[in-house]
Scaffold this active site. Structure first.
Site, PDB file in Angstrom:
ATOM      1  N   SER A  98       0.967  -1.184   0.189  1.00 11.28           N
ATOM      2  CA  SER A  98       0.041  -0.069   0.028  1.00 11.28           C
ATOM      3  C   SER A  98       0.779   1.302  -0.058  1.00 11.28           C
ATOM      4  O   SER A  98       1.160   1.960   1.161  1.00 11.28           O
ATOM      5  CB  SER A  98      -0.999   0.096   1.022  1.00 11.28           C
ATOM      6  OG  SER A  98      -1.584  -1.147   1.239  1.00 11.28           O
ATOM      7  N   CYS A  99       1.325   1.866  -1.268  1.00  8.27           N
ATOM      8  CA  CYS A  99       2.675   2.565  -1.308  1.00  8.27           C
ATOM      9  C   CYS A  99       2.006   4.091  -1.658  1.00  8.27           C
ATOM     10  O   CYS A  99       0.635   4.111  -1.875  1.00  8.27           O
ATOM     11  CB  CYS A  99       3.422   2.227  -2.266  1.00  8.27           C
ATOM     12  SG  CYS A  99       3.766   0.420  -2.456  1.00  8.27           S
ATOM     13  N   THR A 100       2.905   4.977  -1.655  1.00  9.40           N
ATOM     14  CA  THR A 100       2.734   6.204  -2.177  1.00  9.40           C
ATOM     15  C   THR A 100       3.949   6.593  -3.140  1.00  9.40           C
ATOM     16  O   THR A 100       4.889   6.445  -2.868  1.00  9.40           O
ATOM     17  CB  THR A 100       2.564   7.275  -1.060  1.00  9.40           C
ATOM     18  OG1 THR A 100       1.638   6.828   0.064  1.00  9.40           O
ATOM     19  CG2 THR A 100       2.227   8.728  -1.510  1.00  9.40           C
ATOM     20  N   GLU A 155       2.447   0.534  -7.493  1.00 13.97           N
ATOM     21  CA  GLU A 155       1.615   1.249  -6.669  1.00 13.97           C
ATOM     22  C   GLU A 155       0.625   0.530  -6.677  1.00 13.97           C
ATOM     23  O   GLU A 155      -0.284   0.699  -7.918  1.00 13.97           O
ATOM     24  CB  GLU A 155       1.310   3.077  -7.073  1.00 13.97           C
ATOM     25  CG  GLU A 155       0.475   3.714  -6.557  1.00 13.97           C
ATOM     26  CD  GLU A 155       0.878   4.105  -5.107  1.00 13.97           C
ATOM     27  OE1 GLU A 155       0.252   4.346  -4.157  1.00 13.97           O
ATOM     28  OE2 GLU A 155       1.945   4.277  -5.051  1.00 13.97           O
TER      29      GLU A 155
END
Length: 469
Positions: A9-11, A101
């Site tokens: 669960s990236c940014t 992402e």
């Protein structure tokens, strides 16, 4: 007991060359999955492999690969039991890639073209089967797009590509449909676990897409033919959870880089492409990926928000590593912060190195003293006991480590500019990488020693002796 890795669960952030302070193209991402799951740094050599074939350990995806494999940097998992998950890197042709992402597609699309979770390509494999075989960002988009159309995709994802000319963001929206947009040179994008690309312009130079994308959408009545083709609306989700988990991260990223524009953190209409108010430095990009809503009412380090978080921040405890891949002319920098970005330091490694600094090669699921990941993670854990007490010491260590590593890199750059012999250049690169790693680790080990010493007085067994006894 170790468990199979889930989706991260990236940014992410992408910055065009005219939007950056020094003319660099920059892409970067926080890799968020588990609170204790070490990453390593790797420098993969150029090699020729006959009958080169990849077979995933995460599902049944497999593919034949070209025999020639270019050199590249990467950050693989501490174990390949559940897959390699190399995640990010820069290859010898000055092409950078970060994957992925994680995103989500809506039920309308999934009913027609579902993901092939059994045999489709997924995050675990992408760097490994793409980055060592491409010579430009556009070539990377095309190679991955061809694989998605032929083999199918296992999940919705966003993938970042760049070279020293341009940055591209690619999104997979269903089992076989995808689109990619070139980031305008004067702009940037911040992405947070959503399908984010908006209006698609067909037959232009700034978009790439699956061969039958328009027919797929119109034949299945997913969007009116006379309306602007809005990828986000057609393929993406618009759930209440997005407004607390995803859109606020885009909002804070754009608030940091474009403060002149007033926006609502709970908005489905935040733009994918935004122009900055000022040239974006690499430190500005680091600040975005390290943000936890500090200086806002939503900061999770504020005791008032301990058990009552309003929004999910960019920097979280599950961040395994954070990277920024910077390309300018012939210069390449793989900025790498092990562990939680808000508590770590970005070390400006040369991706063309051949010798990985010792402590960046080690680290397993259980804490150990010989691992760079665990050195930075330990310091963060000690600060977590009281940000109000120990936050200043952390910030001082971050500044000291950043200044020292950047100075080492600067001095090495000066030497490289005067050197013509390839072997001597490589020696300079390897020494600088080792020196930068050691400098950052030494400072953080000292920080942890100070914090442990200070916290010995915090025991519930402490007892003040009556001086009269």
């Amino acid at each position: 007991m170790s468990t199979k890795m889930g989706r991260s669960s990236c940014t992410s952030i992408l910055i065009g060359k005219k939007a950056s302070l020094n003319g660099s193209v920059i892409i970067g991402r926080n890799e968020d999955a588990k609170t204790a799951w070490p990453k390593h740094l790797a420098f993969n050599k150029h090699e020729t492999i006959e009958n080169n074939h990849f077979k995933s350990r995460d599902n049944k995806f497999e593919i034949d690969l070209p025999n020639e494999k270019f050199a590249y940097s990467s950050t693989p998992e501490w174990t390949d039991k559940y897959g390699i998950f190399e995640e990010d890197g820069i290859n010898e042709y000055h092409v950078a890639m970060s994957a992925t992402e994680s995103a989500y597609a809506n039920n309308r699309v999934m009913a027609i073209d579902p993901f092939d979770t059994e045999k489709g390509i997924l995050e675990e494999a992408m760097i490994t089967v793409i980055l060592p075989y491409i010579k430009s960002a556009r070539e990377g988009v095309k190679r991955l797009g061809d694989i998605v159309e032929k083999h199918g995709a296992a999940e919705a994802n966003g993938i970042l590509f760049s070279d020293n000319k341009e940055a591209w963001y690619m999104e997979i929206g269903s089992g076989h449909q995808w689109v990619a947009q070139r980031i305008p040179d004067d702009s940037y994008a911040v992405v947070a676990n959503q399908l984010s690309i908006q209006s698609v312009v067909f037959n232009g130079n700034d978009f790439m897409y699956s061969k039958n994308l328009q027919n797929f959408v119109y034949d299945n009545k997913l969007w009116p033919e006379d309306a602007v083709f809005n990828w986000r609306r057609i393929f993406g989700t618009h759930d209440d959870s997005d407004l607390h988990y995803n859109t606020p991260r885009v909002w804070i990223g754009q608030k940091l880089l474009t403060p002149s524009v007033e926006q609502n953190p709970e908005s489905f209409e935040l733009p994918f492409i935004q122009k900055p108010d000022h040239p974006i430095s690499i430190q500005d990009a680091q600040a975005v990926l390290s943000n936890h809503y500090q200086n806002t009412p939503y900061d999770l380090t504020n005791p008032k928000n301990k058990n009552n978080a309003t929004f999910r921040p960019i920097s979280v405890a599950t961040t395994q590593e954070s990277h920024l891949l910077e390309l300018k002319d012939e210069d390449m920098t793989h900025w790498l912060a092990m562990g939680v970005s808000a508590q770590s330091v970005y070390v400006p490694f040369y991706p063309q190195g051949t010798k990985v600094p010792r402590m960046y090669k080690y680290g397993k699921e259980t804490y150990s003293t010989n691992s760079a990941y665990w050195v930075f993670k330990l310091a963060g854990n000690l600060v977590d006991r009281s940000w109000s007490k120990y936050g200043t010491e952390l910030v001082n260590a971050q500044k000291a480590a950043s200044q020292k590593t950047m100075r080492i890199r600067y001095e090495a750059d000066q030497k490289l500019a005067q050197e013509t012999d390839p072997d001597n250049k490589l020696e300079i690169v390897n020494k600088a990488n080792n020196d930068m790693a050691k400098a950052a680790i030494d400072i953080y080990q000292k920080l942890s020693a100070q914090l442990i010493t200070a916290q010995t007085a915090n025991s519930p067994l402490r007892f003040k002796m009556d001086p009269n006894l």
